[in-house]
Write a protein that holds these residues in place. Structure first.
Motif, PDB file in Angstrom:
ATOM      1  N   TYR A 370       0.833  -1.207   0.000  1.00 26.91           N
ATOM      2  CA  TYR A 370       0.000   0.000   0.000  1.00 26.91           C
ATOM      3  C   TYR A 370       0.869   1.260   0.000  1.00 26.91           C
ATOM      4  O   TYR A 370       0.548   2.255  -0.646  1.00 26.91           O
ATOM      5  CB  TYR A 370      -0.932   0.000   1.204  1.00 26.91           C
ATOM      6  CG  TYR A 370      -2.193  -0.806   1.016  1.00 26.91           C
ATOM      7  CD1 TYR A 370      -3.386  -0.203   0.639  1.00 26.91           C
ATOM      8  CD2 TYR A 370      -2.189  -2.189   1.194  1.00 26.91           C
ATOM      9  CE1 TYR A 370      -4.547  -0.952   0.457  1.00 26.91           C
ATOM     10  CE2 TYR A 370      -3.338  -2.944   1.013  1.00 26.91           C
ATOM     11  CZ  TYR A 370      -4.510  -2.317   0.646  1.00 26.91           C
ATOM     12  OH  TYR A 370      -5.645  -3.069   0.456  1.00 26.91           O
ATOM     13  N   ALA A 371       1.969   1.228   0.738  1.00 24.73           N
ATOM     14  CA  ALA A 371       2.842   2.398   0.812  1.00 24.73           C
ATOM     15  C   ALA A 371       3.484   2.689  -0.542  1.00 24.73           C
ATOM     16  O   ALA A 371       3.556   3.845  -0.981  1.00 24.73           O
ATOM     17  CB  ALA A 371       3.924   2.187   1.871  1.00 24.73           C
ATOM     18  N   ILE A 372       3.972   1.655  -1.214  1.00 24.02           N
ATOM     19  CA  ILE A 372       4.622   1.840  -2.505  1.00 24.02           C
ATOM     20  C   ILE A 372       3.623   2.358  -3.536  1.00 24.02           C
ATOM     21  O   ILE A 372       3.912   3.282  -4.300  1.00 24.02           O
ATOM     22  CB  ILE A 372       5.269   0.519  -2.978  1.00 24.02           C
ATOM     23  CG1 ILE A 372       6.414   0.134  -2.041  1.00 24.02           C
ATOM     24  CG2 ILE A 372       5.773   0.630  -4.414  1.00 24.02           C
ATOM     25  CD1 ILE A 372       6.915  -1.291  -2.235  1.00 24.02           C
ATOM     26  N   ALA A 373       2.431   1.760  -3.557  1.00 26.80           N
ATOM     27  CA  ALA A 373       1.415   2.172  -4.532  1.00 26.80           C
ATOM     28  C   ALA A 373       0.962   3.607  -4.310  1.00 26.80           C
ATOM     29  O   ALA A 373       0.645   4.331  -5.252  1.00 26.80           O
ATOM     30  CB  ALA A 373       0.215   1.222  -4.469  1.00 26.80           C
ATOM     31  N   GLY A 378       1.031   7.748 -11.023  1.00 26.91           N
ATOM     32  CA  GLY A 378       1.171   7.375 -12.419  1.00 26.91           C
ATOM     33  C   GLY A 378       0.870   5.909 -12.645  1.00 26.91           C
ATOM     34  O   GLY A 378       0.373   5.204 -11.762  1.00 26.91           O
ATOM     35  N   PRO A 379       1.172   5.394 -13.839  1.00 26.00           N
ATOM     36  CA  PRO A 379       0.840   4.007 -14.195  1.00 26.00           C
ATOM     37  C   PRO A 379       1.700   2.990 -13.479  1.00 26.00           C
ATOM     38  O   PRO A 379       2.700   3.323 -12.829  1.00 26.00           O
ATOM     39  CB  PRO A 379       1.088   3.979 -15.715  1.00 26.00           C
ATOM     40  CG  PRO A 379       2.106   5.046 -15.948  1.00 26.00           C
ATOM     41  CD  PRO A 379       1.786   6.128 -14.961  1.00 26.00           C
ATOM     42  N   PHE A 437      -4.861   2.546  -8.919  1.00 27.65           N
ATOM     43  CA  PHE A 437      -4.269   2.310  -7.607  1.00 27.65           C
ATOM     44  C   PHE A 437      -4.374   0.836  -7.224  1.00 27.65           C
ATOM     45  O   PHE A 437      -3.431   0.239  -6.694  1.00 27.65           O
ATOM     46  CB  PHE A 437      -4.956   3.186  -6.569  1.00 27.65           C
ATOM     47  CG  PHE A 437      -4.412   3.033  -5.180  1.00 27.65           C
ATOM     48  CD1 PHE A 437      -3.127   3.440  -4.866  1.00 27.65           C
ATOM     49  CD2 PHE A 437      -5.189   2.486  -4.165  1.00 27.65           C
ATOM     50  CE1 PHE A 437      -2.623   3.298  -3.583  1.00 27.65           C
ATOM     51  CE2 PHE A 437      -4.701   2.347  -2.881  1.00 27.65           C
ATOM     52  CZ  PHE A 437      -3.416   2.759  -2.592  1.00 27.65           C
ATOM     53  N   ARG A 438      -5.508   0.229  -7.534  1.00 28.21           N
ATOM     54  CA  ARG A 438      -5.705  -1.191  -7.220  1.00 28.21           C
ATOM     55  C   ARG A 438      -4.697  -2.052  -7.983  1.00 28.21           C
ATOM     56  O   ARG A 438      -4.133  -3.010  -7.437  1.00 28.21           O
ATOM     57  CB  ARG A 438      -7.140  -1.586  -7.560  1.00 28.21           C
ATOM     58  CG  ARG A 438      -7.510  -2.999  -7.164  1.00 28.21           C
ATOM     59  CD  ARG A 438      -9.012  -3.221  -7.241  1.00 28.21           C
ATOM     60  NE  ARG A 438      -9.528  -3.075  -8.593  1.00 28.21           N
ATOM     61  CZ  ARG A 438     -10.362  -2.098  -8.979  1.00 28.21           C
ATOM     62  NH1 ARG A 438     -10.752  -1.179  -8.117  1.00 28.21           N
ATOM     63  NH2 ARG A 438     -10.800  -2.050 -10.218  1.00 28.21           N
ATOM     64  N   GLN A 439      -4.447  -1.709  -9.232  1.00 24.98           N
ATOM     65  CA  GLN A 439      -3.458  -2.446 -10.021  1.00 24.98           C
ATOM     66  C   GLN A 439      -2.064  -2.343  -9.407  1.00 24.98           C
ATOM     67  O   GLN A 439      -1.321  -3.324  -9.352  1.00 24.98           O
ATOM     68  CB  GLN A 439      -3.426  -1.897 -11.449  1.00 24.98           C
ATOM     69  CG  GLN A 439      -4.579  -2.312 -12.325  1.00 24.98           C
ATOM     70  CD  GLN A 439      -4.407  -1.767 -13.734  1.00 24.98           C
ATOM     71  OE1 GLN A 439      -4.114  -0.593 -13.935  1.00 24.98           O
ATOM     72  NE2 GLN A 439      -4.591  -2.630 -14.719  1.00 24.98           N
ATOM     73  N   LYS A 440      -1.712  -1.149  -8.942  1.00 28.82           N
ATOM     74  CA  LYS A 440      -0.372  -0.954  -8.379  1.00 28.82           C
ATOM     75  C   LYS A 440      -0.209  -1.706  -7.066  1.00 28.82           C
ATOM     76  O   LYS A 440       0.862  -2.275  -6.793  1.00 28.82           O
ATOM     77  CB  LYS A 440      -0.101   0.545  -8.200  1.00 28.82           C
ATOM     78  CG  LYS A 440       0.087   1.286  -9.513  1.00 28.82           C
ATOM     79  CD  LYS A 440       0.628   2.681  -9.317  1.00 28.82           C
ATOM     80  CE  LYS A 440      -0.359   3.572  -8.600  1.00 28.82           C
ATOM     81  NZ  LYS A 440       0.132   4.959  -8.500  1.00 28.82           N
ATOM     82  N   ASP A 442      -1.762  -4.455  -6.223  1.00 30.16           N
ATOM     83  CA  ASP A 442      -1.691  -5.871  -6.574  1.00 30.16           C
ATOM     84  C   ASP A 442      -0.317  -6.233  -7.126  1.00 30.16           C
ATOM     85  O   ASP A 442       0.269  -7.272  -6.771  1.00 30.16           O
ATOM     86  CB  ASP A 442      -2.777  -6.182  -7.610  1.00 30.16           C
ATOM     87  CG  ASP A 442      -2.932  -7.668  -7.848  1.00 30.16           C
ATOM     88  OD1 ASP A 442      -3.089  -8.426  -6.871  1.00 30.16           O
ATOM     89  OD2 ASP A 442      -2.883  -8.083  -9.027  1.00 30.16           O
ATOM     90  N   GLU A 443       0.252  -5.368  -7.977  1.00 28.00           N
ATOM     91  CA  GLU A 443       1.564  -5.643  -8.559  1.00 28.00           C
ATOM     92  C   GLU A 443       2.668  -5.552  -7.504  1.00 28.00           C
ATOM     93  O   GLU A 443       3.612  -6.354  -7.511  1.00 28.00           O
ATOM     94  CB  GLU A 443       1.841  -4.659  -9.702  1.00 28.00           C
ATOM     95  CG  GLU A 443       3.118  -4.928 -10.466  1.00 28.00           C
ATOM     96  CD  GLU A 443       3.135  -6.290 -11.132  1.00 28.00           C
ATOM     97  OE1 GLU A 443       4.242  -6.867 -11.269  1.00 28.00           O
ATOM     98  OE2 GLU A 443       2.052  -6.792 -11.511  1.00 28.00           O
ATOM     99  N   ALA A 444       2.567  -4.582  -6.592  1.00 31.99           N
ATOM    100  CA  ALA A 444       3.572  -4.462  -5.529  1.00 31.99           C
ATOM    101  C   ALA A 444       3.567  -5.703  -4.639  1.00 31.99           C
ATOM    102  O   ALA A 444       4.636  -6.194  -4.237  1.00 31.99           O
ATOM    103  CB  ALA A 444       3.302  -3.204  -4.703  1.00 31.99           C
ATOM    104  N   TYR A 445       2.367  -6.226  -4.324  1.00 36.87           N
ATOM    105  CA  TYR A 445       2.280  -7.483  -3.567  1.00 36.87           C
ATOM    106  C   TYR A 445       3.120  -8.573  -4.229  1.00 36.87           C
ATOM    107  O   TYR A 445       3.890  -9.284  -3.582  1.00 36.87           O
ATOM    108  CB  TYR A 445       0.822  -7.958  -3.525  1.00 36.87           C
ATOM    109  CG  TYR A 445       0.025  -7.557  -2.302  1.00 36.87           C
ATOM    110  CD1 TYR A 445       0.491  -7.846  -1.022  1.00 36.87           C
ATOM    111  CD2 TYR A 445      -1.221  -6.950  -2.432  1.00 36.87           C
ATOM    112  CE1 TYR A 445      -0.258  -7.515   0.094  1.00 36.87           C
ATOM    113  CE2 TYR A 445      -1.972  -6.604  -1.327  1.00 36.87           C
ATOM    114  CZ  TYR A 445      -1.494  -6.890  -0.059  1.00 36.87           C
ATOM    115  OH  TYR A 445      -2.228  -6.565   1.041  1.00 36.87           O
TER     116      TYR A 445
END
Length: 479
Positions: A370-373, A378-379, A437-440, A442-445
C-alpha cells in the motif's frame, strides 16, 4: 571553544560553496549524479541532505533540480528544469508546456526543510498546506502535485504544489503571501515571455538579506526535459514510506513525541512487547494477504480451526486505540506507526508459535504494498522494477514460513464489498474508485520477495479455497 566553532563554520561555508558550485556547473540541464556522489564522499551524505533541504529556493534558481508536474493520474507528467537562458525546444515540448500551463496565472510552492524541524515537520507542513489550499483557495484556482528532485540523488526529493489561477484578482497573491508567513515555503510565479513562446519564473516574497550571494532575483526559463524512467518518489521510499529496520520507524515516532502525545504511548507498547518475548519461533507461521473482500477473514478462521492454530492480526489489537489518530497524519508518520505494528506482531508470533502454528491476517507485505502504490503516482510501469531493494524483506523482522496472496476478479470483489457495509480506511476507499491504484497495490504485492507471495485464486467456494490452502501448507510447511 571559540576556535572549534569557528572551524566548524568555515567547514560548513566551504561545503556550501562546493555544492552550489557543482549545482550551477551545468546551467542548462541537470546536475551530474557523479558530482553529488563526490560531495557525499567528501562531506558525508547526511551533510549533503541537510544542505539540500535548507536551500530549496537557491538550488531551484541554480537550475540544478528537475521538476515533475502531474496533472492527471493516467497522463504522462511534464518534467522540466529551470535555465538562465532560453533554449530551443521542439514543437512537442512547447505543446506540453502550453497544455500544462494554459492561459492561467501560474504559481508553485515548495515545502522547505528550514526552521530546524527536520523531515517530520516538513511532512506535516506539506499535509497542512494541502488542507489549507483546499480550504482557502478561491474557486477559480486549482492545484496539482509538484515534485522537485536531484536526478539519482536519494533523499533529495521535495514536495510542493502547482497552482493555476483563472481569476483576474490579486487575492491569490495575498493568500500566497499569508502561506509564506505561516509555512516554511519557497513560492514562485511563472509568466509568458514577450513573444509568447517561453515561460519564465522567479521567486516571490524573498528577502535579499536571506541569501546575499544570490544577488538580484533572476528570471529562469522553463525547459522541458525527458521524464525519468521511474517516478522520483522511489528515491525517497526507503525509510520514508517503507521501513526496513525497527530503529528507523521507532526514531520517527520519537521525533513526534512533542507534537503527537500518542506517540509516547505507542513507543511504550513497542518496548513492552519486544522485551516480553525473546525466543525464536517454533511452529510454522502462515500469513494471509490480499485486498479487502478477497476472503481473508473467512479463511483465517477456517484455518485456525483446521490446524489448531493461533490467529493474529496486523496491526495488532493493542494499537487499535491509536489508529484513527495516526491515520490522520502524513505518510511518513502513518507508515512508521504501521511499521512498528509489524514488529509488535512479530513479538506476538514468537510467543505464540512456541505452542502452536500461527495464522496472521496481514503482515509486512500489506504495509509495503500500500505504501509503494501510494507513494508512486502514475501508471504501474512507474513502480520500482522487479528485483529492486525496495521489495526486500526487512532484515530484522521475523519472516513467516509461508505467505498466501488471495485474489479474486475485480467484479467479484466489488460484489462482496457491497454486502459488507463496513468502515474503511482512506486507502481502502481509494481502491474502490481508483482502478489504477488497485493495479499498483496488486503488482507491488507480487514483487515483494524473500519471502514472495504464493498466489491463491479465492473465487471458488470457501470450502474449496480452504482445501486448496491446506494442501499448500502441508506441502510447504510439512504439517
Amino acid at each position: 571553544m571559540f576556535w572549534s566553532r569557528a572551524a566548524r563554520l568555515l567547514c560548513l561555508l566551504s561545503f556550501r560553496r562546493s555544492v552550489l558550485f557543482l549545482c550551477n556547473k551545468e546551467r542548462h540541464g541537470r546536475v551530474r549524479a557523479e558530482c553529488v556522489q563526490s560531495v557525499c564522499r567528501v562531506y558525508g551524505a547526511r551533510a549533503l541532505r541537510s544542505l539540500l533541504n535548507m536551500s530549496v529556493s537557491r538550488l531551484a534558481r541554480g537550475c540544478s533540480r528537475l521538476f515533475l508536474l502531474e496533472l492527471e493520474a493516467r497522463a504522462e507528467p511534464l518534467c522540466f528544469s529551470l535555465s538562465s537562458e532560453r533554449s530551443a525546444s521542439t514543437r512537442a515540448d512547447a505543446e506540453a508546456v502550453r497544455r500544462a500551463f494554459g492561459s492561467a496565472r501560474i504559481f508553485s510552492l515548495l515545502v522547505d526543510g528550514g526552521g530546524g524541524g527536520g523531515r517530520v515537520q516538513r511532512a506535516r507542513s506539506h499535509a497542512e498546506l494541502m488542507k489549507t489550499l483546499h480550504a482557502q483557495l478561491p474557486p477559480e484556482c486549482s492545484f496539482s502535485p509538484l515534485t522537485s528532485f536531484l536526478p539519482g540523488a536519494k533523499d533529495s526529493l521535495i514536495r510542493g504544489f502547482f497552482l493555476r489561477d483563472e481569476s483576474a484578482s490579486n487575492s491569490t497573491e495575498r493568500l500566497l503571501s499569508d502561506f509564506k508567513q505561516s509555512h516554511s515555503l519557497s513560492v514562485f510565479s511563472y509568466e509568458r515571455d514577450c513573444d509568447g513562446q517561453y515561460w519564465w519564473c522567479q521567486e516571490m516574497f524573498r528577502s535579499p538579506a536571506t541569501e546575499p550571494e544570490a544577488g538580484q532575483n533572476q528570471r529562469f526559463y522553463v525547459t522541458p526535459t525527458t521524464a525519468p524512467e521511474h517516478h522520483p518518489a522511489i528515491l525517497n521510499i526507503i525509510n520514508s514510506d517503507v521501513f526496513y529496520r525497527l530503529e528507523d520507524a521507532y526514531q520517527v515516532l520519537k521525533e513526534c513525541r512533542n507534537i503527537i502525545p500518542e506517540s509516547k504511548a505507542v513507543l511504550e507498547i513497542v518496548d513492552q512487547q519486544l522485551e516480553a518475548c525473546r525466543q525464536d519461533k517454533g511452529f510454522p507461521v502462515i500469513v494471509l494477504e490480499g485486498l479487502d473482500a478477497t476472503g481473508k477473514s473467512t479463511l483465517t478462521e477456517s484455518l485456525q480451526k483446521a490446524l489448531g492454530a493461533t490467529l493474529l492480526k496486523s496491526p495488532p489489537q493493542c494499537l487499535a486505540p491509536y489508529r484513527q489518530r495516526f491515520d490522520s497524519e502524513p505518510p511518513l508518520i502513518r507508515r512508521a506507526f504501521y511499521a512498528l505494528g509489524n514488529y509488535i506482531t512479530a513479538a506476538q508470533i514468537r510467543r505464540e508459535s512456541s505452542q502452536s502454528p500461527v495464522i496472521v491476517d496481514r503482515y509486512w507485505h500489506s504495509t509495503a504494498a500500500y505504501a509503494i502504490a501510494t507513494a508512486v503516482s502514475g501508471p504501474v510501469e512507474k513502480l520500482p522494477s522487479q528485483g529492486s531493494e525496495i521489495y526486500e524483506w526487512p532484515s530484522d523482522l521475523l519472516r513467516p514460513s509461508l505467505v498466501l496472496l488471495l485474489t479474486v476478479s475485480p467484479q467479484e470483489r466489488l460484489r462482496r464489498l457491497q454486502h459488507r457495509g463496513l468502515g474503511q480506511t482512506e486507502e481502502e476507499t481509494q481502491l474502490e474508485v481508483n482502478h489504477l491504484f488497485r493495479q499498483k497495490v496488486d503488482e507491488a504485492y507480487k514483487r515483494i520477495q524473500n519471502p514472495a507471495c504464493v498466489v491463491v485464486d479465492a473465487s471458488p467456494s470457501p470450502d474449496q479455497v480452504l482445501q486448496q490452502v491446506l494442501r499448500l501448507i502441508r506441502n510447504k510447511c510439512h504439517l
